[in-house]
Structure formats: C-alpha cells, structure tokens
Design a protein around this motif. Structure first.
Motif, PDB file in Angstrom:
ATOM      1  N   TYR A 115     -42.492 -14.119  20.636  1.00 40.08           N
ATOM      2  CA  TYR A 115     -41.564 -14.921  19.841  1.00 40.08           C
ATOM      3  C   TYR A 115     -42.125 -15.091  18.429  1.00 40.08           C
ATOM      4  N   ASP A 116     -41.248 -15.399  17.509  1.00 45.19           N
ATOM      5  CA  ASP A 116     -41.628 -15.695  16.126  1.00 45.19           C
ATOM      6  C   ASP A 116     -41.146 -17.116  15.845  1.00 45.19           C
ATOM      7  N   THR A 117     -42.079 -18.016  15.562  1.00 50.25           N
ATOM      8  CA  THR A 117     -41.711 -19.426  15.377  1.00 50.25           C
ATOM      9  C   THR A 117     -40.640 -19.592  14.300  1.00 50.25           C
ATOM     10  N   GLN A 118     -40.814 -18.926  13.176  1.00 47.87           N
ATOM     11  CA  GLN A 118     -39.863 -19.069  12.066  1.00 47.87           C
ATOM     12  C   GLN A 118     -38.478 -18.523  12.421  1.00 47.87           C
ATOM     13  N   ARG A 119     -38.441 -17.457  13.199  1.00 50.01           N
ATOM     14  CA  ARG A 119     -37.168 -16.810  13.528  1.00 50.01           C
ATOM     15  C   ARG A 119     -36.506 -17.405  14.772  1.00 50.01           C
ATOM     16  N   ASP A 120     -37.310 -17.748  15.776  1.00 50.40           N
ATOM     17  CA  ASP A 120     -36.766 -18.060  17.100  1.00 50.40           C
ATOM     18  C   ASP A 120     -36.737 -19.544  17.459  1.00 50.40           C
ATOM     19  N   LEU A 121     -37.351 -20.376  16.632  1.00 51.81           N
ATOM     20  CA  LEU A 121     -37.422 -21.799  16.957  1.00 51.81           C
ATOM     21  C   LEU A 121     -37.008 -22.667  15.764  1.00 51.81           C
ATOM     22  N   THR A 122     -36.545 -23.849  16.063  1.00 50.65           N
ATOM     23  CA  THR A 122     -36.239 -24.856  15.053  1.00 50.65           C
ATOM     24  C   THR A 122     -37.259 -25.981  15.193  1.00 50.65           C
ATOM     25  N   LEU A 123     -37.974 -26.272  14.124  1.00 51.25           N
ATOM     26  CA  LEU A 123     -38.961 -27.348  14.136  1.00 51.25           C
ATOM     27  C   LEU A 123     -38.236 -28.683  14.078  1.00 51.25           C
ATOM     28  N   VAL A 124     -38.561 -29.567  15.015  1.00 53.51           N
ATOM     29  CA  VAL A 124     -37.807 -30.822  15.151  1.00 53.51           C
ATOM     30  C   VAL A 124     -38.602 -32.031  14.683  1.00 53.51           C
ATOM     31  N   TYR A 125     -39.816 -32.210  15.219  1.00 51.92           N
ATOM     32  CA  TYR A 125     -40.551 -33.438  14.919  1.00 51.92           C
ATOM     33  C   TYR A 125     -42.039 -33.236  15.196  1.00 51.92           C
ATOM     34  N   GLN A 126     -42.862 -33.584  14.227  1.00 48.02           N
ATOM     35  CA  GLN A 126     -44.317 -33.535  14.390  1.00 48.02           C
ATOM     36  C   GLN A 126     -44.748 -34.907  14.898  1.00 48.02           C
ATOM     37  N   ALA A 266     -33.854 -21.679  17.987  1.00 46.94           N
ATOM     38  CA  ALA A 266     -33.174 -21.463  16.708  1.00 46.94           C
ATOM     39  C   ALA A 266     -31.665 -21.534  16.907  1.00 46.94           C
ATOM     40  N   LYS A 267     -30.972 -21.938  15.866  1.00 43.80           N
ATOM     41  CA  LYS A 267     -29.496 -22.045  15.855  1.00 43.80           C
ATOM     42  C   LYS A 267     -28.972 -23.224  16.673  1.00 43.80           C
ATOM     43  N   THR A 268     -29.867 -24.113  17.117  1.00 42.39           N
ATOM     44  CA  THR A 268     -29.389 -25.353  17.717  1.00 42.39           C
ATOM     45  C   THR A 268     -28.647 -26.143  16.632  1.00 42.39           C
ATOM     46  N   PRO A 269     -27.447 -26.642  16.884  1.00 39.60           N
ATOM     47  CA  PRO A 269     -26.689 -27.356  15.857  1.00 39.60           C
ATOM     48  C   PRO A 269     -27.492 -28.491  15.226  1.00 39.60           C
ATOM     49  N   LYS A 270     -27.370 -28.621  13.917  1.00 41.49           N
ATOM     50  CA  LYS A 270     -28.151 -29.622  13.172  1.00 41.49           C
ATOM     51  C   LYS A 270     -27.930 -31.043  13.687  1.00 41.49           C
ATOM     52  N   PRO A 271     -26.708 -31.453  14.019  1.00 38.52           N
ATOM     53  CA  PRO A 271     -26.545 -32.821  14.534  1.00 38.52           C
ATOM     54  C   PRO A 271     -27.346 -33.081  15.807  1.00 38.52           C
ATOM     55  N   ILE A 272     -27.485 -32.065  16.657  1.00 37.99           N
ATOM     56  CA  ILE A 272     -28.260 -32.219  17.889  1.00 37.99           C
ATOM     57  C   ILE A 272     -29.749 -32.288  17.570  1.00 37.99           C
ATOM     58  N   VAL A 273     -30.198 -31.430  16.654  1.00 42.00           N
ATOM     59  CA  VAL A 273     -31.602 -31.458  16.229  1.00 42.00           C
ATOM     60  C   VAL A 273     -31.947 -32.837  15.671  1.00 42.00           C
ATOM     61  N   ASP A 274     -31.081 -33.358  14.820  1.00 43.36           N
ATOM     62  CA  ASP A 274     -31.318 -34.674  14.223  1.00 43.36           C
ATOM     63  C   ASP A 274     -31.310 -35.783  15.275  1.00 43.36           C
ATOM     64  N   ARG A 275     -30.458 -35.644  16.283  1.00 45.11           N
ATOM     65  CA  ARG A 275     -30.401 -36.664  17.353  1.00 45.11           C
ATOM     66  C   ARG A 275     -31.708 -36.686  18.134  1.00 45.11           C
ATOM     67  N   ILE A 276     -32.213 -35.517  18.497  1.00 47.08           N
ATOM     68  CA  ILE A 276     -33.477 -35.452  19.237  1.00 47.08           C
ATOM     69  C   ILE A 276     -34.620 -35.983  18.368  1.00 47.08           C
ATOM     70  N   ALA A 277     -34.630 -35.605  17.097  1.00 49.01           N
ATOM     71  CA  ALA A 277     -35.679 -36.086  16.180  1.00 49.01           C
ATOM     72  C   ALA A 277     -35.660 -37.611  16.100  1.00 49.01           C
ATOM     73  N   GLU A 278     -34.467 -38.193  16.032  1.00 46.42           N
ATOM     74  CA  GLU A 278     -34.345 -39.648  15.937  1.00 46.42           C
ATOM     75  C   GLU A 278     -34.821 -40.319  17.219  1.00 46.42           C
ATOM     76  N   GLU A 279     -34.526 -39.720  18.365  1.00 46.03           N
ATOM     77  CA  GLU A 279     -34.970 -40.308  19.634  1.00 46.03           C
ATOM     78  C   GLU A 279     -36.492 -40.216  19.785  1.00 46.03           C
ATOM     79  N   VAL A 280     -37.082 -39.125  19.311  1.00 43.72           N
ATOM     80  CA  VAL A 280     -38.547 -39.008  19.334  1.00 43.72           C
ATOM     81  C   VAL A 280     -39.151 -40.065  18.411  1.00 43.72           C
ATOM     82  N   ARG A 281     -38.560 -40.209  17.225  1.00 38.92           N
ATOM     83  CA  ARG A 281     -39.068 -41.207  16.268  1.00 38.92           C
ATOM     84  C   ARG A 281     -39.016 -42.614  16.869  1.00 38.92           C
TER      85      ARG A 281
END
Length: 331
Positions: A115-126, A266-281
C-alpha cells in the motif's frame, strides 16, 4: 451522420437523476453510522496500541451510537492490518489505529510495500506522540546525554545498544549516535521490547531507547538509569527526566518521536472523516482517557485531518534521512 441535441425532457431527467444520486449520498452520510465500525489494530492484542484502541473504541461507541469492534491483524510491522484497511471500501466502516511505522516509515524500509499511505489512505487524527526514554545499564557511569556521548567515544567498539526491530526508532536513534560520534556501537535487534529490556537489565547490552510503560518500573527500582527522553517535551510520567534536546543534543534524530494515529481508506467522504476525527478528539479529551494515555508514556495531541496531514508531510523527510543513514532495509 446526424447528431441530435439533448431534448429538454432528457436534460431534466439527467439533472433529476444527478440530484437524486447526490441526495442519496448525502442521506447515507447523514445516517452514518448505521452499523458497527471495525477498528483494525495491526499489532497483537495486549500491546500499548491495542490497549489504546479499546479505550478509545469504548468512548467513541457512545458518541457514534454504534459499537466499535476491535480487530487485531498483527504481522509484518503493521503491514498486514494496514493493507487490509487500505483495500477496504471507503464507506466509513473500517478504520485503522496504527503507528508511525505502519503509516509512514515502512515505505522507506520495505522495497515492496503493498500500500501507499499517500495514495491509499486518508489521514484522520494523530492521537498521541510516543516519546521514548534513553536508558543505560548501571555499569555505564554516564548520567546525562553529553556524558553518554563522551562515554561511547571513549569506549569505541565496546558499547552495544538494543532495539525492538530493524528500522524502529530505537535502532535509528542509536545508529545516528554511533555515526555522529564515530563510536562503532553494535546494534542488537530483538523481537520485542520485553526481551530487549531483559538483556539491558542483565548487562548484555549497555543502552536502549524504551517506552516509559516498560522502563519506568526498572528506573524506579534502580535496575537501569534514565538519561533523557526523545521529542520536544518531558514525559508527564517521568517529569524529572529532561529531554535530550534540553541537554544540548539538538540533532533531529533526538527530537522526533513515533506516534499513534487513525487513518481510513482513501476516498472516504470528507463528512465521515471529519465525524470520526471529532469523535476521536472528544474521546481523547476525557480525563480518564488522558490519564490512561499519560500512564503509558504517550503525550495526547490536539489534532485534525488537516493538522495530521501537515505534520506527516513535515516529518516524512526526517524519517527518510534517518532510515537511509542507518542503512536499514527489509524485504
């Protein structure tokens, strides 16, 4: 050959179909999540990453209204589990809680990464930084970083340092110290932190970088001595141990740290990415979670998809240089 312009009716049908598709997509996202979410941990059960995943999963389940199912997929330095997530549907129901090795440094270590992190994954939350503490066997007289540097120079070719894997931070930082001081230290790679610590306590190796979780009991008992911690800040669980940078060891090798983070396909819809990031936060802001994370020797980050992507981009060339300098390569 005659070309016919679309009729008004056809255009209206197309427009209606497009709007309907967008509405369906929006409704699906608004309804998210409507089934359990799988959190892949690409390491064995019982380790620090697994413990953190279960703590977060419990808190996030409450906020999302759906269970978070922890799925341990260990093997190949996190590659197997991370690759499984990279190849999953980008629908928000598969996430990975990985380390800096599985989400960054493996690409410089392995000639063929699936896999390629930049191509295949969306970074959500550190989620947290994972600084390590540089520890020595009591037979080493050094008590500070500069004293240790003088010691390894004076004992050229006689000092051995341990790590829990080729290409892991303890290997890279030790290799940097050896090269920078021209002290010809020997690297001993172990299949885990526990056997490395056993040999350090036994005097088979003289120094190592270790997690606070593993090292602190032995520091407190006097079986090993803490020299300093990596990263930019002192550990809350070892407040009296200064950073190596504080002691004048300002090379980038001593200032970077590993980290724990969440990513999605990768290509996970932005609203879903933001929702998961907010729940982690929200989960990481809870006092009991912060206490648990601090006790493990990690430092909670205030992150977001954008902040994580910026940090990842900034750190990447540093890790690439350290790995290239060490000569580490894996198949």
């Amino acid at each position: 050959m005659t070309f016919h312009l679309p009729t008004r009716r056809a255009l209206l049908l197309c427009a209606t179909a497009s709007v309907a598709a967008l509405c369906m997509q929006a409704q699906a996202q608004n309804a998210y999540p409507n089934k359990p979410i799988r959190m892949v941990v690409p390491f064995a059960a019982g380790g620090a990453t697994d413990v953190l995943a279960r703590v977060l999963g419990q808190k996030m389940s409450a906020g999302l209204g759906q269970p978070i199912i922890i799925d341990n997929k260990p093997g190949a330095a996190g590659i197997i589990g991370t690759d499984a997530v990279a190849k999953s549907a980008p629908d928000g129901y598969t996430i990975v809680l990985g380390l800096s090795n599985s989400l960054m440094t493996n690409e410089f270590l392995y000639e063929k990464l699936p896999y390629d992190t930049q191509r295949d994954l969306t970074l959500v939350y550190q989620i947290a930084m994972a600084p390590l503490v540089l520890v020595v066997h009591p037979s080493v007289p050094a008590k500070t970083g500069p004293e240790l540097l003088k010691y390894v120079v004076a004992n050229k070719g006689k000092v051995a340092y341990g790590s829990y894997g080729v290409g892991a931070y303890p290997h890279l930082a030790g290799a940097h110290m050896s090269l920078a001081t021209q002290s010809d230290m020997s690297h001993v790679a172990y299949k885990g932190e526990a056997p490395m610590m056993q040999d350090l306590i036994g005097g088979q190796i003289q120094m190592a970088y270790a997690s606070a979780l593993v090292a602190k009991p032995h520091i407190d008992s006097g079986k090993i001595r803490a020299i300093g911690v990596s990263g930019e800040r002192r550990m809350s669980t070892l407040p009296n141990v200064p950073t190596l940078a504080e002691q004048g060891m300002k090379d980038e090798a001593y200032r970077v740290t590993g980290w724990l983070a969440v990513a999605m396909p990768a290509k996970t819809p932005k609203p879903i990415v933001d929702r998961i990031a907010e729940e982690v936060r929200k989960a990481t802001q809870q006092p009991d979670v912060r206490e648990r994370v601090a006790a493990m020797g990690f430092e909670i980050k205030d992150s977001s998809p954008e902040l994580f992507a910026a940090a990842w981009k900034q750190e990447r060339p540093v890790w690439e240089r350290l790995i290239k300098q060490s000569g580490a390569k894996l198949e």
